[in-house]
Design an enzyme around this catalytic site. Structure first.
Site, PDB file in Angstrom:
ATOM      1  N   LYS A 197       0.843  -1.194   0.000  1.00 50.01           N
ATOM      2  CA  LYS A 197       0.000   0.000   0.000  1.00 50.01           C
ATOM      3  C   LYS A 197       0.880   1.247   0.000  1.00 50.01           C
ATOM      4  O   LYS A 197       1.568   1.525   0.969  1.00 50.01           O
ATOM      5  CB  LYS A 197      -0.928  -0.017   1.216  1.00 50.01           C
ATOM      6  CG  LYS A 197      -1.872  -1.229   1.219  1.00 50.01           C
ATOM      7  CD  LYS A 197      -2.779  -1.270   2.427  1.00 50.01           C
ATOM      8  CE  LYS A 197      -2.033  -1.473   3.707  1.00 50.01           C
ATOM      9  NZ  LYS A 197      -2.926  -1.770   4.858  1.00 50.01           N
TER      10      LYS A 197
ATOM     11  N   THR B 203      -9.165   9.369   8.072  1.00 50.79           N
ATOM     12  CA  THR B 203      -8.870   8.102   7.380  1.00 50.79           C
ATOM     13  C   THR B 203      -8.624   6.955   8.360  1.00 50.79           C
ATOM     14  O   THR B 203      -8.011   5.956   7.993  1.00 50.79           O
ATOM     15  CB  THR B 203      -7.627   8.273   6.489  1.00 50.79           C
ATOM     16  OG1 THR B 203      -6.530   8.735   7.305  1.00 50.79           O
ATOM     17  CG2 THR B 203      -7.877   9.271   5.372  1.00 50.79           C
TER      18      THR B 203
ATOM     19  N   GLY C  95      -8.856   3.639  10.174  1.00 52.20           N
ATOM     20  CA  GLY C  95      -9.434   2.348   9.808  1.00 52.20           C
ATOM     21  C   GLY C  95      -9.246   1.948   8.361  1.00 52.20           C
ATOM     22  O   GLY C  95      -9.774   0.918   7.928  1.00 52.20           O
ATOM     23  N   THR C  96      -8.472   2.721   7.604  1.00 52.08           N
ATOM     24  CA  THR C  96      -8.300   2.443   6.173  1.00 52.08           C
ATOM     25  C   THR C  96      -7.752   1.041   5.918  1.00 52.08           C
ATOM     26  O   THR C  96      -8.273   0.291   5.085  1.00 52.08           O
ATOM     27  CB  THR C  96      -7.338   3.475   5.543  1.00 52.08           C
ATOM     28  OG1 THR C  96      -7.800   4.781   5.849  1.00 52.08           O
ATOM     29  CG2 THR C  96      -7.275   3.307   4.046  1.00 52.08           C
ATOM     30  N   GLY C  97      -6.680   0.669   6.638  1.00 54.98           N
ATOM     31  CA  GLY C  97      -6.044  -0.630   6.398  1.00 54.98           C
ATOM     32  C   GLY C  97      -6.938  -1.802   6.752  1.00 54.98           C
ATOM     33  O   GLY C  97      -7.023  -2.783   6.005  1.00 54.98           O
ATOM     34  N   CYS C  98      -7.618  -1.693   7.899  1.00 57.14           N
ATOM     35  CA  CYS C  98      -8.548  -2.749   8.323  1.00 57.14           C
ATOM     36  C   CYS C  98      -9.659  -2.912   7.287  1.00 57.14           C
ATOM     37  O   CYS C  98     -10.048  -4.025   6.924  1.00 57.14           O
ATOM     38  CB  CYS C  98      -9.175  -2.403   9.670  1.00 57.14           C
ATOM     39  SG  CYS C  98      -8.018  -2.011  10.981  1.00 57.14           S
TER      40      CYS C  98
END
Length: 261
Positions: free
Chosen positions: A173, A204, A206-209
């Site tokens: 990412k 932003t 919580g983007t990765g989860c």
């Protein structure tokens, strides 16, 4: 029956990341979300004030309870906190006939450590080898491999370094790079570059989860890894664009953006 997706991750009391973000994502994408809580955090828009991991036996019991009765079509892992939990979850995944999306959560959005240094080796040698897809951000790539990415061209080097630990696919990412939000999906021979516009929105959390859960949801529906990642990237881009203020710090992405007027 709806496809079932299991998240194995920590609880975010503020509701923006972790188990809470995972279940919201799964609901939004039309799959049945289930959970194994690995840790409880005291967390809000300003950061993580405390974290308490669950015993390995509690994690194992939750997992077996779901998988042995209901079954799963995909599993997503997030915060695993300690070497013991990483090894426990890796062993469980190895015995489960479903693709696993491993989000190697090491550091929170606010810079708080969510993984003990002693767990890094277990993550490399036990968890990554059982992953269908690993989804590290650039900080996590550096933490896992020592490779520091500063340009888009270096995403290839990062992908090769993570793939060396054994996941079938890796999604590097590149959201922390300047310019468009560029990610690289690779299995070592096949490459997919995923680009999205960058939105001027700091909310932003919580983007990765959310991205990892969306990938798992699409895999559970029977899509290929490139199809699942492409669809998940589209979903999370919309969620970022609609991210909203909450509390005094960084607010969450909007998991229900497709249902808004």
């Amino acid at each position: 029956m709806k496809p079932g997706v299991l998240t194995v991750a920590g609880s975010d009391s503020g509701g923006g990341a972790g188990i809470q973000a995972d279940l919201k994502t799964m609901l939004a994408l039309g799959v049945h979300g289930m959970s194994v809580v690995t840790a409880v955090t005291a967390q809000n828009s300003l950061g993580v004030q405390g974290a308490w991991e669950l015993p390995a036996e509690a994690v194992r019991a939750q997992y077996r309870s779901v998988v042995d009765d209901i079954g799963v079509q995909a599993v997503k892992t997030g915060m695993l906190a300690s070497a013991e939990l990483v090894e426990t979850v890796a062993e469980l995944l190895a015995g489960t006939d479903a693709p696993a999306v491993v989000d190697p959560v090491g550091i929170s959005k606010h810079g708080d450590s969510l993984l003990a240094d002693s767990a890094l080796d277990a993550l490399r040698t036990k968890l990554l080898p059982v992953a269908a897809v690993a989804t590290p951000n650039l900080d996590e790539v550096a933490q896992l491999t020592g490779v520091r990415v500063e340009t888009e061209e270096q995403l290839r080097e990062a992908a090769a370094a993570v793939l060396a630990y054994g996941p079938r696919w890796v999604l590097i990412k590149g959201g922390h790079l300047p310019g468009d939000a560029v990610d690289l999906l690779s299995d070592g021979t096949e490459e997919h570059w995923l680009r999205a516009p960058r939105y001027d929105n700091r909310h932003t959390h919580g983007t990765g989860c959310t991205l990892a859960s969306a990938i798992a949801a699409h895999l559970a529906m029977g899509r290929s890894v490139p199809e699942a990642v492409t669809a998940a990237k589209e979903y999370v881009t919309g969620a970022i664009a609609a991210g909203f203020a909450l509390g005094g710090g960084i607010g969450p992405v909007d998991h229900g953006w497709r249902f808004s007027d």
